[in-house]
Design an enzyme around this catalytic site. Sequence first.
Site, PDB file in Angstrom:
ATOM      1  N   GLU A   1       0.841  -1.191   0.000  1.00 45.75           N
ATOM      2  CA  GLU A   1       0.000   0.000   0.000  1.00 45.75           C
ATOM      3  C   GLU A   1       0.888   1.257   0.000  1.00 45.75           C
ATOM      4  O   GLU A   1       1.892   1.309   0.705  1.00 45.75           O
ATOM      5  CB  GLU A   1      -0.897   0.016   1.239  1.00 45.75           C
TER       6      GLU A   1
ATOM      7  N   LYS B   1      -9.831   2.297  -2.417  1.00 46.26           N
ATOM      8  CA  LYS B   1     -10.050   1.837  -1.045  1.00 46.26           C
ATOM      9  C   LYS B   1     -11.440   2.225  -0.557  1.00 46.26           C
ATOM     10  O   LYS B   1     -11.814   3.404  -0.540  1.00 46.26           O
ATOM     11  CB  LYS B   1      -8.978   2.447  -0.139  1.00 46.26           C
TER      12      LYS B   1
ATOM     13  N   CYS C   1      -5.691  -2.594   2.704  1.00 46.42           N
ATOM     14  CA  CYS C   1      -5.425  -2.391   4.126  1.00 46.42           C
ATOM     15  C   CYS C   1      -6.690  -2.478   4.998  1.00 46.42           C
ATOM     16  O   CYS C   1      -7.113  -3.559   5.350  1.00 46.42           O
ATOM     17  CB  CYS C   1      -4.700  -1.058   4.344  1.00 46.42           C
TER      18      CYS C   1
END
Length: 383
Positions: free
Chosen positions: A141, A215, A256
């Site tokens: 990431e 995300k 994440c």
Amino acid sequence: MKAALAFHHPSSISRSIFFFSSSSSSSLSVSVSRSPILKFYPKLNTNNNNKNLTHQNQILHGSGSGSGSRSIRIMASSSASVAEQARAPPALPLPTPPVDKFKIALCQITVTPDKERNIAHARSKIQEAAAKGAKLVLLPEIWNSPYSNDCFPVYAEDIDAGGDASPSTAMLSQLSRNLNITIVGGSIPERSGDRLFNTCCVFGTDGNLKAKHRKIHLFDIDIPGKIAFMESKTLTAGETPTIVDTEVGRIGIGICYDLRFQELAMIYAARGAHLLCYPGAFNMTTGPLHWELLQRARAVDNQVYVATCSPAREAGAGYVAWGHSTLVGPFGEVLATTEHEEAIILAEIDYSLLELRRTNLPLLKQRRGDLYQLVDVKRLNSQ
């Protein structure tokens, strides 16, 4: 009716909605409002009096929800098996993968304030991984920029414009084509108009961009005395789950904090994913406690492979990553991992284990669709 759990979101994206009913023949109508909140309606005692029955009816039919709400009706089909009813639409069968086995490389690399250096370093590590036989390479990431709200706007790239406007993805595209590999390109800050996103790009062996995942769940946390971070100060949340067919199988993508939300992984499994990839940068507080735990949970619950890739740890950085990039198998077993230093973790993925583990533990056939249900709203609405 026992309980209902509904996820509300302000836009028409994929929402995961669970329904708990006391009968497989029940017809449920749930109002989904536009407020971005998670509501849990506790168990209702329908044996006491009419007041409870009235309250139950208000919950199910969305009394007073306003003109902005819309209703989703789920009818349990008498012809479908109980297990099939646990997913709406029904889960897709696991597709035959294009390969039986292949090598995956997790490139845990150091990130510096020098963007050009970061791009050149990632290039060299991808080339090294391919030389060792990797057919799929996963990056961390935010690998081209320090992980900081101050840095995201400065390092952001216009991925759609490509070329000089996105040197990071231009490099990934070139390498995937030249090396004949699939690249799940970690994530970089993306600029789109006046908004910024934390974005993962997937490139096929022809060098073309096959998918772009923004995300979905932003990292907004505050653990007093430990860590506080608010991605929402600069970043905008993505609106779409991302699953992509590649030369090495069907892959679901998360970034994440997306790893914490089991509903997203469940949607990917129901759409036939073989592998879930999560570039991530857990920190020194949550990393030791949750990083491996969450990966193994997502893998064993959905009987899929899970791969994660973190930046290497830099003790003096403003945000210190936990590291420990890992590959987990469909039985929840850690197949390969590392510590916190720079490393290329090379491991084999054997898709025959998916069917083996699903035969050992036939969870797909044992779900109780008469008691609960996961609704993939985006897929449902597309039918």
